[in-house]
Design a protein around this motif. Sequence first.
Motif, PDB file in Angstrom:
ATOM      1  N   ALA A  80       0.841  -1.197   0.000  1.00  0.00           N
ATOM      2  CA  ALA A  80       0.000   0.000   0.000  1.00  0.00           C
ATOM      3  C   ALA A  80       0.876   1.247   0.000  1.00  0.00           C
ATOM      4  CB  ALA A  80      -0.920  -0.009   1.212  1.00  0.00           C
ATOM      5  N   GLY A  81       0.455   2.262  -0.726  1.00  0.00           N
ATOM      6  CA  GLY A  81       1.176   3.524  -0.736  1.00  0.00           C
ATOM      7  C   GLY A  81       0.733   4.428   0.402  1.00  0.00           C
ATOM      8  N   CYS A  82       1.304   5.620   0.434  1.00  0.00           N
ATOM      9  CA  CYS A  82       1.045   6.540   1.553  1.00  0.00           C
ATOM     10  C   CYS A  82      -0.410   6.984   1.612  1.00  0.00           C
ATOM     11  CB  CYS A  82       1.969   7.750   1.428  1.00  0.00           C
ATOM     12  SG  CYS A  82       3.692   7.359   1.737  1.00  0.00           S
ATOM     13  N   PHE A  83      -1.050   7.108   0.452  1.00  0.00           N
ATOM     14  CA  PHE A  83      -2.453   7.508   0.467  1.00  0.00           C
ATOM     15  C   PHE A  83      -3.312   6.458   1.156  1.00  0.00           C
ATOM     16  CE2 PHE A  83      -1.341  10.774  -2.586  1.00  0.00           C
ATOM     17  CZ  PHE A  83      -2.266  11.770  -2.305  1.00  0.00           C
ATOM     18  N   GLU A  84      -3.060   5.196   0.853  1.00  0.00           N
ATOM     19  CA  GLU A  84      -3.836   4.136   1.497  1.00  0.00           C
ATOM     20  C   GLU A  84      -3.520   4.054   2.988  1.00  0.00           C
ATOM     21  OE1 GLU A  84      -4.463   0.347  -0.856  1.00  0.00           O
ATOM     22  OE2 GLU A  84      -2.882   1.294  -2.052  1.00  0.00           O
ATOM     23  N   LEU A  85      -2.257   4.230   3.340  1.00  0.00           N
ATOM     24  CA  LEU A  85      -1.872   4.160   4.749  1.00  0.00           C
ATOM     25  C   LEU A  85      -2.472   5.304   5.559  1.00  0.00           C
ATOM     26  CD1 LEU A  85       1.898   3.196   4.376  1.00  0.00           C
ATOM     27  CD2 LEU A  85       0.023   1.708   5.065  1.00  0.00           C
ATOM     28  N   ALA A  86      -2.708   6.432   4.897  1.00  0.00           N
ATOM     29  CA  ALA A  86      -3.249   7.602   5.594  1.00  0.00           C
ATOM     30  C   ALA A  86      -4.766   7.699   5.457  1.00  0.00           C
ATOM     31  CB  ALA A  86      -2.593   8.871   5.060  1.00  0.00           C
ATOM     32  N   GLU A  87      -5.424   6.643   5.043  1.00  0.00           N
ATOM     33  CA  GLU A  87      -6.869   6.674   4.818  1.00  0.00           C
ATOM     34  C   GLU A  87      -7.616   7.249   6.033  1.00  0.00           C
ATOM     35  OE1 GLU A  87     -10.617   6.077   3.008  1.00  0.00           O
ATOM     36  OE2 GLU A  87      -8.578   6.361   2.250  1.00  0.00           O
ATOM     37  N   ASN A  88      -8.471   8.210   5.764  1.00  0.00           N
ATOM     38  CA  ASN A  88      -9.244   8.936   6.775  1.00  0.00           C
ATOM     39  C   ASN A  88      -8.372   9.784   7.702  1.00  0.00           C
ATOM     40  OD1 ASN A  88     -11.829   7.955   5.975  1.00  0.00           O
ATOM     41  ND2 ASN A  88     -11.382   6.020   7.017  1.00  0.00           N
ATOM     42  N   GLY A  89      -7.089   9.871   7.389  1.00  0.00           N
ATOM     43  CA  GLY A  89      -6.165  10.655   8.206  1.00  0.00           C
ATOM     44  C   GLY A  89      -5.540  11.784   7.413  1.00  0.00           C
ATOM     45  N   THR A  90      -4.268  12.055   7.694  1.00  0.00           N
ATOM     46  CA  THR A  90      -3.568  13.198   7.114  1.00  0.00           C
ATOM     47  C   THR A  90      -2.244  12.751   6.511  1.00  0.00           C
ATOM     48  OG1 THR A  90      -4.521  14.622   8.826  1.00  0.00           O
ATOM     49  CG2 THR A  90      -2.674  15.510   7.580  1.00  0.00           C
ATOM     50  N   LEU A  91      -1.940  13.250   5.324  1.00  0.00           N
ATOM     51  CA  LEU A  91      -0.682  12.955   4.640  1.00  0.00           C
ATOM     52  C   LEU A  91       0.102  14.243   4.455  1.00  0.00           C
ATOM     53  CD1 LEU A  91       1.283  11.166   2.982  1.00  0.00           C
ATOM     54  CD2 LEU A  91      -0.190  11.563   0.988  1.00  0.00           C
ATOM     55  N   LEU A  92       1.343  14.263   4.948  1.00  0.00           N
ATOM     56  CA  LEU A  92       2.240  15.406   4.742  1.00  0.00           C
ATOM     57  C   LEU A  92       3.253  15.062   3.665  1.00  0.00           C
ATOM     58  CD1 LEU A  92       3.571  18.142   5.389  1.00  0.00           C
ATOM     59  CD2 LEU A  92       4.888  16.967   7.173  1.00  0.00           C
ATOM     60  N   LEU A  93       3.286  15.862   2.612  1.00  0.00           N
ATOM     61  CA  LEU A  93       4.287  15.737   1.557  1.00  0.00           C
ATOM     62  C   LEU A  93       5.327  16.820   1.797  1.00  0.00           C
ATOM     63  CD1 LEU A  93       1.832  15.237  -1.448  1.00  0.00           C
ATOM     64  CD2 LEU A  93       3.117  13.464  -0.230  1.00  0.00           C
ATOM     65  N   ASP A  94       6.405  16.445   2.481  1.00  0.00           N
ATOM     66  CA  ASP A  94       7.446  17.408   2.827  1.00  0.00           C
ATOM     67  C   ASP A  94       8.374  17.607   1.647  1.00  0.00           C
ATOM     68  OD1 ASP A  94       8.847  19.184   4.327  1.00  0.00           O
ATOM     69  OD2 ASP A  94       9.694  17.721   5.719  1.00  0.00           O
ATOM     70  N   GLU A  95       8.878  18.815   1.494  1.00  0.00           N
ATOM     71  CA  GLU A  95       9.740  19.207   0.366  1.00  0.00           C
ATOM     72  C   GLU A  95       9.078  18.833  -0.958  1.00  0.00           C
ATOM     73  OE1 GLU A  95      11.881  21.196   0.998  1.00  0.00           O
ATOM     74  OE2 GLU A  95      12.193  20.853   3.127  1.00  0.00           O
ATOM     75  N   ILE A  96       7.862  19.320  -1.147  1.00  0.00           N
ATOM     76  CA  ILE A  96       7.071  18.989  -2.328  1.00  0.00           C
ATOM     77  C   ILE A  96       7.762  19.434  -3.613  1.00  0.00           C
ATOM     78  CG2 ILE A  96       5.753  21.152  -2.126  1.00  0.00           C
ATOM     79  CD1 ILE A  96       4.380  17.752  -3.334  1.00  0.00           C
ATOM     80  N   GLY A  97       8.582  20.476  -3.539  1.00  0.00           N
ATOM     81  CA  GLY A  97       9.275  20.965  -4.727  1.00  0.00           C
ATOM     82  C   GLY A  97      10.312  20.009  -5.266  1.00  0.00           C
ATOM     83  N   GLU A  98      10.678  18.980  -4.485  1.00  0.00           N
ATOM     84  CA  GLU A  98      11.659  17.992  -4.924  1.00  0.00           C
ATOM     85  C   GLU A  98      10.997  16.794  -5.622  1.00  0.00           C
ATOM     86  OE1 GLU A  98      14.798  18.659  -4.732  1.00  0.00           O
ATOM     87  OE2 GLU A  98      14.435  20.504  -3.601  1.00  0.00           O
ATOM     88  N   MET A  99       9.679  16.785  -5.699  1.00  0.00           N
ATOM     89  CA  MET A  99       8.978  15.673  -6.355  1.00  0.00           C
ATOM     90  C   MET A  99       9.114  15.802  -7.864  1.00  0.00           C
ATOM     91  SD  MET A  99       4.930  14.630  -6.079  1.00  0.00           S
ATOM     92  CE  MET A  99       5.048  14.183  -4.343  1.00  0.00           C
ATOM     93  N   PRO A 100       9.438  14.710  -8.578  1.00  0.00           N
ATOM     94  CA  PRO A 100       9.547  14.770 -10.047  1.00  0.00           C
ATOM     95  C   PRO A 100       8.246  15.259 -10.672  1.00  0.00           C
ATOM     96  CG  PRO A 100      10.433  12.697  -9.203  1.00  0.00           C
ATOM     97  CD  PRO A 100       9.782  13.369  -8.054  1.00  0.00           C
TER      98      PRO A 100
END
Length: 465
Positions: free
Chosen positions: A223-243
Amino acid sequence: MSAARILVVDDELHERQGLAELLSAWGYQVDTANDGLQALQKLNQEPPQAVLTDIRMPRMDGLELLAEIRQRLGALPVLVITGQGSKEAAIECLRLRANDFIEKPIRGDELRQRLADVVSAQPSGEPRPLASGEELEFLGNSAVMEIIRRELQQVAPTSASVLITGESGTGKEVIARLIHRLSPRRERTFVAINCAAIPESLMESEIFGHEKGAFTGAQDRRAGCFELAENGTLLLDEIGEMPLQTQAKLLRVLEDRRVRRLGSKNEIPVNVRVLAATNKDPAQAVAAGQLRQDLYYRLNVFHLHLPPLRVHLEDLPTLAAGLLQRLNQRHQRQVEGLSPDVLARFSRHSWPGNVRELRNVLERAVIVADSPLVQLRHLPSDFDHAAAPMPEDEPGSVRVPVGTTVAEAERLLILKTLARENNNKTRAAEKLGISLKTLQNKLKEYQARGVPSLSAPSSTAAPAP
């Protein structure tokens, strides 16, 4: 003891299954997780009586999991499995307040006794994370942090995406966790990933998950981070480094609220609040082609900018008191505060590492302190004992020394804005939120008083403050 429930955390399937079968044979109820992130998800759903975790795991290892448990669940018993002869790992386990650790190869009788000791030592009552009011007080009492506090209280109860900006060390992840704790999703999972720390080849797998056989090395479904954070909160830190390619797929997930694992034809509905953080100027990152403009608009529903510590040094006593309280708990010390000499030295330091640097300095001081108050001799040897020079003005910023009059601060701001707009008075007035006539009157006033301004022939830029 037979009713005690144990969460076993190990990324190796055979090890995980073997431990689960062994503990079940001893009468425990057993749940399992394949890494630290999945363990946190299960801990939020139903905390067990104890956690048995391996150290070496992808995404979130056992030590990171232990640190998260101590922050969220306080005294929940944790027994860590370390490698044979790994003295450094054992020391780190104790530093993070693990209840016990056991070395590989594991002997059944030893594990059974250690686990029984850990479970029986669990205190009564449910562990409680730090209260919201205490967290908000920790922000400080300055005017600039009061604004942050009000904005947090406004946005946290909603489901809006939040873009958090600020220099490294200003506490962007701390603020993200606080937003989660103050939200209706507080009982669900908070997942944080650092986009700068994940290899580009693994980025999509970490975020969206993958099916078995989706690529070389994908031996199991994950499972990816979205599934792991289901009904919760996902923080994408340093978003500018994402391809950029991954940014496009992320945008689609945010718009459709559905995620597709790599190698799968099926989409999975997700209900996740997304927070993003960056130490870059997001507008400049968009202009440089590092951040998609449409993704920026989607994430920037609400913007929180954390100021560097050097611009709200009046919060130092409050921040230091809060950090000392936590560090005392971690290291079982009783340091009461800072000596006047240390506080004076701190107030002259520029704090390029911001609150993170303050925490590191205080942690070292707490460990070596031999008196109730932190003294100058307790500071790290490489700490700037002389007054550190304040950094030069950043592009687009104005540094106003303490004691500057309001009129002088206004003049500096006007002239700096004019310089940034290449002396275009119309655009500068728009930026300043005043009429063109007001701006022209201010400039005439400066000229009449003999104060240098952009309109003077000898000057084409704002004078240095």
